[in-house]
Design a protein around this motif. Structure first.
Motif, mmCIF file in Angstrom:
data_model
loop_
_atom_site.group_PDB
_atom_site.id
_atom_site.type_symbol
_atom_site.label_atom_id
_atom_site.label_comp_id
_atom_site.label_asym_id
_atom_site.label_seq_id
_atom_site.Cartn_x
_atom_site.Cartn_y
_atom_site.Cartn_z
ATOM 1 N N ALA A 1 0.824 -1.211 0.000
ATOM 2 C CA ALA A 1 0.000 0.000 0.000
ATOM 3 C C ALA A 1 0.856 1.258 0.000
ATOM 4 C CB ALA A 1 -0.915 -0.002 1.226
ATOM 5 N N LEU B 1 3.261 3.856 -1.386
ATOM 6 C CA LEU B 1 3.712 4.314 -2.694
ATOM 7 C C LEU B 1 5.205 4.614 -2.667
ATOM 8 C CD1 LEU B 1 0.874 6.780 -3.764
ATOM 9 C CD2 LEU B 1 1.199 4.412 -4.495
ATOM 10 N N GLN C 1 5.934 7.955 -7.147
ATOM 11 C CA GLN C 1 4.470 7.950 -7.312
ATOM 12 C C GLN C 1 3.846 9.069 -6.479
ATOM 13 O OE1 GLN C 1 4.339 3.753 -6.096
ATOM 14 N NE2 GLN C 1 3.159 3.334 -7.947
ATOM 15 N N ILE D 1 1.646 12.644 -7.555
ATOM 16 C CA ILE D 1 0.378 13.084 -6.956
ATOM 17 C C ILE D 1 0.535 14.483 -6.351
ATOM 18 C CG2 ILE D 1 -1.264 12.657 -5.075
ATOM 19 C CD1 ILE D 1 -0.734 9.646 -5.446
#
Lengths: 815, 159, 289
Positions: B81, B83, B87, B91
Motif C-alpha cells: 500500500a 507508494l 508515485q 500526486i
C-alpha cells in the motif's frame, strides 16, 4: 469571490469547496490501474486491423481477399461492397458503407467506389489476434486506378481540378453546408470594406495585409483511438467501450448509423488517454467494430496504431487566411477583414454547431475595441483526411486568435510601434463590459489592461526590451512576443447551438445518500481534466459536504444523464454550472427538511457552509449530513415535498463565457542555423473563478506546450502525390521537456457574471493563446532582417529561409 | 519458444512467438496493463519499463530478448500500500493528467534518482526527453521528480 | 500498434556461435543488437527477416579499452556507455558531444555502436564521428577477420562492407595526443535525426594545423568526410579565415537533398556553418583554450 478565498478543510485535509486539492484520479493512475480502452478484454473477444489506401485519390478496380480469408486465425474480412449489402433500418441511409459526419456530410466507412485520401479505410480484418489481423492485411490484393489528387486547397476550385465527391453528384470541390451555403460570413462586409478603403486614402492611416497560414496539425493524444464493441445477438444490446469525449452524442450517432434502438446502446468511455478534440469525431473504425460484432456474434476490438491516428483521424486547422487591418498612424485600430480558404479534406467531418459552419472563428476581432470587422470562410474538399475540429481549438478560436494576434504585430511593425503599446491602446476597456463585438459576440466580463500589465510586470517587459537592444548591437537575436486572446467557450445556448440537431445543454444528477455521502452523475467526459476531483469540489462548495464524500460518475451512458460531452472548454462553463445548479436545488430541498426538523419556517433559516441554522440562533441548526438522514427518515415533511435529497438539472447556458489572457514569450534565435530556443514563457490567464487552481495551472501548462509545438515543429504536410509526410512520430514532431521552458504563470480573476460560480473554462486557453506569442517572438527576433511574417511551423530551416528573405510554404513539405 | 523471466520479483514462464513485442507480452500475456503504448517508431516512450535495472522502450524489444532477465513495471513501484516517492511526487505536484504517459515517466524518474539522487532541472528534462506527454507541458513532471528527490526512500523491487 | 511479421530467433553465446547461426539460418537472417533500428522497421514491415540472431549476450563484443595507440570499442557497446566512457572523454570530446544528441537517454540504453554503424543510415551521427576520426572497423567471418577503414566502410545508404555471413565486432579509433575535437548538430527537435551535423578533430602544433579530420552526416558527403577541406588546412594557421575556407570546401563537396528536415540550400549552408563551428572549437581545444 476570488481564488484565494480561505475555505475550511475536511477531515481528509481537502478544501470544502475551492482550492488546490490533490486529484482523486491519481491513486489509480500512479499505480498503473487506469482502465483505458485497450485494457478492456472481454471473453471471446476478437481483434482487428484496417487496410488503408496507399493513394490519395484512386478508383478501386477490384479487391481480392481470398488469401487473407484463408490465413489461419482470420475470422472475417469485410469490404465496402459487403457493407453496402448489410441493410440497416436507419434514419440516415440504407446500408453500412457510408455514415453521417457531424456536419451533415457523408463519409465512407469502407470505400466502395473510390479512395479519397491516403489512409482511407478499405477493408477490415477480424482475427483471433492482433498479430494475425495485421498479417492478413498483407494478403489483401487491391487493384487501384490512380487518379490525380487535389492536395493544394488553393487549386481545389480550379476548373480542371479532379472532382473528389462524385459520389454526391458534385461537379466541383465546393462544400455546401446544411443551410445550403458554400461560404459563410460574419460581421459587416460593407462597413468594413468602406473603413479599409477610407484608411487607404487617408495619409494619417495605414492598412496592412498579410497572408497567414495556420497549417494542418494533429491533436495526437498519447492514447490512440479505439473501441471494443459487444453486440449481444440475443438481447440486441450493444455495449461499446470507446475513446469518446462525448459518449452521449456518440450513442445518438450510433443509433442513427446502425439503426439500433438508442435504449439498447450503452457507450462506455473509460479512462481516456488524452483527447484534445481527437476523440470528438465518430470514426469508421468504431463503426467497423460494431459491424464486426454484429457479423461475428463476438466482441471485437479495434485500436488504431500511431500512423493510422495521424493519417486518418481528425486533423485541425488548415486555414489559409488573408488578413487586412486598418489603423490610424497613432495606432488606433479601425477595421479588420479576414478572408479564409478552409481545407476540409475529403469528407466534411468538422464538428461545429450547426449554425456555425466555421465554428466561432468570427471571434477573430479579438480583444480590441473597434467598430468594423468582417470575415468570409470558404471551405473546399481536398484529398486529405477529413475532420477539422480538433486540437483544443475551441471551435476554430485558435485560428481566430492566431490571425488577429499575428496581424496586430504586423501592424505594430508597420507603425514601428511597440506591440505592447499598440495592444494597450486598443484593448477593450473594463467599463465597456458586457461588450458587443463587431461580429456579434457579447463578451461577458474582463479587465484586460490589468491582466496585460500583470503579464508585462512578471516578464519585466521594459528590461527585456533593453536586453534585446543590447544584444542586437552585438549581433545576437532575441525576440519578445505578446499574445492577448479572448475565447468564447461553453457552447452553448441551445436556442442557437446544436450539433446534428442536439442542443448543447447538459444534464446532471445528484444523489445525497442517507449518511450524507453523495454521488454526482455527469454527462461530460474527462480525458485528463480531473472531473472526478473538480466536480466534487463544486458540490462541496455548494453543500459543504467534504469532497472525499462525493463520488463523481461519468463516461457511461447507462449511468449518466444526457449531455453533449467535453470539448470546446465546455465542461466547466456548462456542466460545471449544472453541478452548481443541481447542488443548489438540493440545498433548497435541505432547507425545507431542516425547517421541518427544527419546527420553524424555511424563511427563518440561514445557510452557512454545510449547515442550515435559525437566524439569530446559530446553535440551532442542522448539518447537511443530518438533513440527509432526516430526509430519508419518518420526519413529517410539508405538503407536496417528497422525501430524499436527490435532484436533477439540465443547464442551458444563457451565453458563452469569455476567458482571456495575456502571454509573453521570450526566444533566442541563432540566425546562422535558424534554431529557436524558447527561453521564457509568461502566461497570465483570467478564466474567472478557479475551482482548483492547481488543476487550472496544469491545464495552462499543457496548452503552452501545444503552442510551442505548433509554432515550432508540428505539421501534417503532404507531397504533391498526396503522400502524408507527418504520418509517424518521427516526422510529426511533438515538443519534449527540452523544448519547453519553466513556465511563469500569473492570474487575474474576473468572474463570469452569468455563470453560477463565476467560472469560465480554461482547457484550451493556452493552446489558443500561445502559438501567436511564440511566432510573434521569433518574428520579433529576426525583424532586423526585414521579416514581418513567416508561417508555422518555424523549424530551423524555415527560420533560416525567412532570414534569407525566402520563407517557405510550410503546408507543402518539399519545395 | 519458451521463455522465463522475472517481472516485479515474480518468475513467469510462457511460450511465445519470437515476434511478440515485450510490451504485448507484459500487457496481454501477464495482464499487467499499467504499461501503455503510444507509437510505432520508438519515439514516445509511453511503454518504458525496466530491463535488468535500466529503462527500455518495451515496444522495441522482443519478449524473447528478455528471456532470463528481470523486468520491473509500474506495478512494481509501490511496496504494497506504500507508494514509492516517485508515485507520491506525481500526486503531490500534479505531475499527471490523463495518466497515459505516467507509468513510463515514473519508471524513468525512479531510474534517474537511483543513479543521480539530486539531479538538476536540466538533467531531469534531458532524462525524460525520449518520452512525450501531451497534457502537462512537463513542468509538473519535473517538479514531481524533484519532489521524489527531496523525499528519498529505497526503491528495491518488491516481490 | 504495429506488429512484426513472423520471425525465427536464436540467441548467440559467442561471435563464432553467431557466425554459425547466421550460416544455419540462411541469407534472410539478421543480427539483432539493440534492435532500435531493426525492430521498428520490422514493426512497420519495412524489414521482414526470417530469423534474428541475438548477440546481446556475447561478452567478447562488449567493453571499451585501449590497445596500443588505439581505442577499441566492442560492437555491443551501447550509446549510453559511449556517452559516459572516461576513456573516450579523455581522448575525444566529440564522442560525448555527439552521443548527447543521439536519440534519447532510453534509446541510448539499448542502441549500440555496432548497430548504428551497420544500419548505415545516411543521417547517422556516429558515421560522421567515425569518418572524422578516421576510425576503422573489424569485421569477422568464419574464415577470419579483416579491418576496414570507416571511410571505406559504406557502399551507399544502408549498405556497408559487412556481408551477410559476417559480423562487425569492433570499432577502433587512433589516439592522437594534443587533438581537440567537437561535434555540431542541428536537429528539428531534441532526439530527432540531424538536419545536418559536422564533427571534427584538429591537432595544432607549432601554431599550424598538423592533423585534422572532418566528418559530416545528412548532407550527402561522400563517405561522410571532407578530404579536400582537410588537405587545405594542413600546415595552415587555424585562423577564422582558414577555418572558414576549409568549411566552405567541405560544404562545396556535399550534395544534400531536400526533405522534411529542410531544403537542400539550407543543408548546404549548415554544412559550412557547422563544420566551421566544430573546427573552431576543435582548434581551440587543441591549443588548450
Amino acid at each position: 469571490m476570488t481564488a484565494v478565498e480561505e475555505v475550511p478543510l475536511s477531515p481528509a485535509g481537502n478544501p470544502i469547496g475551492f482550492g488546490s486539492m490533490k486529484r482523486v484520479e491519481d491513486a489509480r493512475f500512479v499505480r498503473g490501474q487506469g482502465n483505458y480502452v485497450d485494457d478492456v478484454n472481454l471473453p471471446g473477444m476478437l481483434h482487428s486491423a484496417i487496410l488503408r489506401s496507399p493513394h490519395a485519390h484512386a478508383r478501386i478496380v477490384s479487391i481480392d481477399k481470398s488469401a487473407a480469408e484463408a490465413l489461419p486465425g482470420v475470422v472475417l474480412v469485410i469490404t465496402g461492397e459487403m457493407l453496402a449489402g448489410v441493410p440497416r433500418p436507419s434514419l440516415l441511409g440504407d446500408n453500412f458503407a457510408w455514415m453521417p459526419t457531424l456536419s451533415y456530410d457523408t463519409q465512407a466507412v469502407l470505400a466502395t467506389d473510390k479512395v479519397r485520401f491516403q489512409g482511407q479505410e478499405v477493408a477490415f480484418v477480424i482475427a483471433e489476434s492482433k498479430y494475425i489481423a495485421r498479417d492478413a492485411l498483407e494478403l489483401i490484393d487491391v487493384e487501384y486506378d490512380v487518379l490525380d489528387a487535389v492536395m493544394d486547397a488553393k487549386k481545389a476550385m480550379d476548373p480542371d481540378a479532379p472532382v473528389i465527391r462524385d459520389d454526391k453528384g458534385q461537379t466541383d470541390n465546393s462544400i455546401t453546408d446544411v443551410h445550403g451555403n458554400q461560404s459563410w460570413e460574419s460581421g459587416n462586409a460593407e462597413a468594413t470594406a468602406a473603413a479599409i478603403a477610407a484608411a487607404e486614402a487617408d495619409p494619417n492611416c495605414v492598412v496592412v495585409t498579410e497572408q497567414i497560414l495556420y497549417p494542418r496539425v494533429h491533436p495526437a493524444p498519447m492514447e490512440t483511438c479505439g473501441s471494443v464493441a459487444e453486440l449481444n445477438p440475443v438481447t440486441g444490446q450493444l455495449t461499446l467501450y470507446t475513446t469518446s469525449q462525448a459518449p452521449h452524442a456518440h450513442r445518438t450517432v450510433y443509433a442513427m448509423v446502425a439503426g439500433l434502438p438508442e435504449q439498447k446502446i450503452r457507450v462506455i468511455s473509460p479512462d481516456i488517454g488524452g483527447g484534445f478534440g481527437n476523440k470528438v469525431g465518430v470514426y469508421p473504425g468504431y463503426v467497423l467494430s460494431i459491424v464486426g460484432s454484429l457479423l461475428t456474434g463476438k466482441p471485437v476490438k479495434w485500436m488504431e496504431d500511431r500512423s493510422e491516428n495521424l493519417m486518418s483521424t481528425s486533423f485541425a486547422r488548415d486555414y489559409h487566411m488573408k488578413a487586412t487591418i486598418a489603423a490610424t498612424k497613432e495606432g488606433k485600430i479601425l477595421a479588420v477583414d479576414v478572408d479564409v480558404l478552409a481545407d476540409h479534406g475529403a469528407f466534411n467531418g468538422v464538428a461545429q454547431p450547426t449554425n456555425y459552419p466555421a465554428g466561432f472563428f468570427h471571434i477573430f476581432s479579438g480583444s480590441y475595441d473597434y467598430p468594423n470587422a468582417h470575415c468570409k470562410v470558404t471551405p473546399v474538399y481536398t484529398n486529405k483526411a477529413p475532420g477539422g475540429v480538433a486540437y483544443a481549438c475551441s471551435f476554430r478560436i485558435t485560428e481566430a486568435a492566431y490571425v488577429i494576434e499575428r496581424v496586430v504585430d504586423c501592424l505594430a511593425a508597420e507603425l514601428q510601434m511597440d506591440p505592447a503599446e499598440l495592444r494597450l491602446k486598443n484593448l477593450i476597456a473594463s467599463d465597456k463590459f458586457p461588450y458587443m463585438s463587431p461580429t456579434g459576440w457579447e463578451y461577458d466580463s474582463g479587465e484586460y489592461e490589468k491582466t496585460m500589465r500583470l503579464a508585462m510586470e512578471i516578464a519585466g517587459y521594459d528590461e527585456l526590451r533593453r536586453e534585446q537592444a543590447e544584444k542586437r548591437a552585438k549581433g545576437e537575436y532575441m525576440g519578445i512576443g505578446i499574445s492577448f486572446f479572448t475565447e468564447g467557450v461553453g457552447a452553448g445556448p441551445r436556442k442557437t447551438m446544436d450539433i446534428l440537431g442536439l442542443g448543447m445543454a447538459d444534464g446532471i444528477e445528484l444523489r445525497v445518500h442517507p449518511t450524507g455521502k453523495a454521488v454526482l452523475r455527469l454527462s461530460v467526459q474527462s480525458q485528463g481534466q480531473a472531473h472526478e476531483t473538480t466536480f466534487a469540489q463544486i458540490v462541496s462548495h455548494e453543500l459543504g459536504i467534504p469532497p472525499e464524500d462525493i463520488d463523481v460518475v461519468h463516461g457511461d451512458t447507462d449511468q449518466t444523464p444526457f449531455g453533449l460531452g467535453t470539448y470546446g472548454s465546455r465542461s466547466t462553463p456548462v456542466s460545471g454550472a449544472a453541478a452548481s445548479v443541481v447542488a443548489r436545488k438540493v440545498r433548497e430541498r435541505a432547507k425545507i427538511v431542516a425547517a421541518a426538523a427544527l419546527e420553524c419556517s424555511p424563511d427563518d433559516l440561514e445557510w452557512e457552509l454545510g449547515r442550515w441554522y435559525v437566524k439569530g440562533d446559530k446553535e440551532r441548526g442542522k448539518t447537511i449530513q443530518e438533513i440527509a438522514l432526516l430526509s430519508h427518515s419518518a420526519l413529517e415533511l410539508p405538503e407536496g415535498i417528497e422525501g430524499h435529497l436527490d435532484a436533477t438539472a439540465v443547464y442551458n447556458p444563457p451565453n458563452l463565457t469569455y476567458p482571456y489572457g495575456c502571454y509573453i514569450c521570450v526566444v533566442d534565435v541563432d540566425v546562422l542555423t535558424g534554431q529557436v530556443k524558447v527561453r521564457r514563457f509568461i502566461a497570465v490567464d483570467d478564466c474567472g473563478v478557479r475551482i482548483n487552481p492547481m488543476i487550472v495551472e496544469g491545464q495552462v501548462h499543457g496548452g503552452l506546450a501545444d503552442g510551442i509545438g505548433m509554432a515550432l515543429m508540428e505539421l501534417i504536410a503532404f507531397d504533391e502525390d498526396g503522400n502524408c509526410l507527418g504520418g509517424s512520430f518521427m516526422d510529426y514532431l511533438l515538443p519534449t521537456a527540452m523544448e519547453c521552458p519553466d513556465y511563469e504563470l500569473g492570474e487575474t480573476v474576473t468572474p463570469s457574471p452569468h455563470h453560477p460560480i463565476g467560472a469560465k473554462g480554461v482547457g484550451e486557453s493556452a493552446t489558443v493563446g500561445s502559438p501567436a506569442a511564440v511566432v510573434n517572438a521569433v518574428i520579433d527576433a529576426i525583424s532586423p532582417f526585414g521579416v514581418r511574417h513567416a508561417d508555422m511551423p518555424l523549424t530551423p530551416a524555415n527560420v533560416w529561409r525567412a532570414v534569407q528573405g525566402r520563407p517557405m510554404r510550410t503546408d507543402m513539405a518539399v519545395e | 519458444m519458451q521463455i522465463t523471466l522475472t517481472v516485479n520479483g515474480t518468475e513467469y514462464t510462457r511460450d511465445v512467438e519470437p515476434r511478440m513485442l515485450l510490451v504485448h507480452f507484459i500487457r496481454d500475456e501477464l495482464l499487467l496493463r499499467g504499461t501503455h503504448w503510444g507509437c510505432d517508431t520508438s519515439n514516445c516512450g509511453t511503454c518504458t519499463l525496466w530491463v535488468d535495472g535500466e529503462p527500455v522502450k518495451s515496444c522495441t524489444m522482443l519478449a524473447v530478448m528478455a528471456d532470463g532477465r528481470a523486468i520491473r513495471t509500474v506495478e512494481g513501484l509501490a511496496n504494497g500500500a506504500e507508494l514509492d516517492p516517485i508515485q507520491q511526487g506525481f500526486i503531490e505536484c500534479h505531475g499527471l493528467q490523463c495518466g497515459f504517459c505516467t507509468p513510463g515517466m515514473m519508471m524513468t524518474g525512479r531510474w534517474l534518482l537511483d543513479n543521480n539522487p539530486n539531479p538538476s532541472e536540466g538533467e531531469i528534462r534531458e532524462c525524460i526527453s525520449g518520452q512525450i506527454c501531451r497534457c502537462t507541458g512537463y513542468k509538473n513532471i519535473v517538479s514531481a521528480i524533484q519532489w521524489a528527490a527531496e523525499h528519498p526512500a529505497t526503491s528495491e523491487v518488491t516481490s | 500498434m504495429q506488429t512484426p511479421a513472423p520471425v525465427g530467433y536464436a540467441k548467440a553465446t559467442s561471435v563464432s556461435d553467431a557466425l554459425a547461426l547466421l550460416k544455419k539460418h540462411g541469407e534472410d537472417s539478421r543480427i539483432v543488437a539493440g534492435g532500435h533500428s531493426l525492430i521498428p522497421m520490422m514493426r512497420l514491415r519495412i524489414a521482414a527477416p526470417e530469423a534474428l540472431i541475438d548477440i546481446n549476450d556475447v561478452a567478447e563484443l562488449k567493453g571499451i579499452s585501449i590497445e596500443g595507440n588505439e581505442i577499441v570499442i566492442g560492437a555491443m557497446v551501447r550509446h549510453a556507455e559511449v556517452l559516459s566512457s572516461p576513456i573516450l572523454a579523455e581522448h575525444y570530446a566529440i564522442f560525448r558531444e555527439a552521443e548527447k544528441l543521439i536519440a534519447d537517454p532510453i534509446v541510448r540504453n539499448r542502441g549500440t555502436i555496432g548497430g548504428s554503424m551497420c544500419q548505415a543510415d545516411p543521417s547517422e551521427d556516429l558515421s560522421a564521428v567515425g569518418a572524422a576520426l578516421k576510425g576503422s572497423v573489424v569485421i569477422q567471418s568464419a574464415s577470419g577477420s579483416r579491418t576496414v577503414a570507416l571511410r571505406d566502410f559504406h557502399e551507399g545508404p544502408y549498405m556497408t562492407k559487412v556481408a551477410q555471413t559476417e559480423i562487425l565486432t569492433q570499432v577502433r579509433f587512433p589516439i592522437r595526443p594534443g587533438a581537440g575535437s567537437a561535434y555540431e548538430k542541428v536537429e528539428r527537435r531534441v532526439g530527432d535525426w540531424p538536419v545536418a551535423s559536422a564533427g571534427t578533430y584538429v591537432v595544432v602544433s607549432n601554431g599550424v594545423v598538423a592533423d585534422c579530420g572532418i566528418g559530416l552526416t545528412a548532407v550527402g558527403a561522400e563517405h561522410f568526410c571532407a578530404p579536400e577541406a582537410e588537405a587545405f588546412l594542413i600546415g595552415k594557421e587555424p585562423t577564422e579565415e582558414n577555418l572558414s575556407a576549409a568549411a566552405q570546401l567541405a560544404a562545396d563537396a556535399c550534395n544534400p537533398f531536400s526533405d522534411q528536415r529542410g531544403p537542400a540550400d539550407y543543408k548546404k549552408h549548415l554544412a559550412h556553418e557547422l563544420t566551421l563551428r566544430a573546427l573552431r572549437r576543435s582548434a581551440a581545444a587543441s591549443q588548450g583554450a
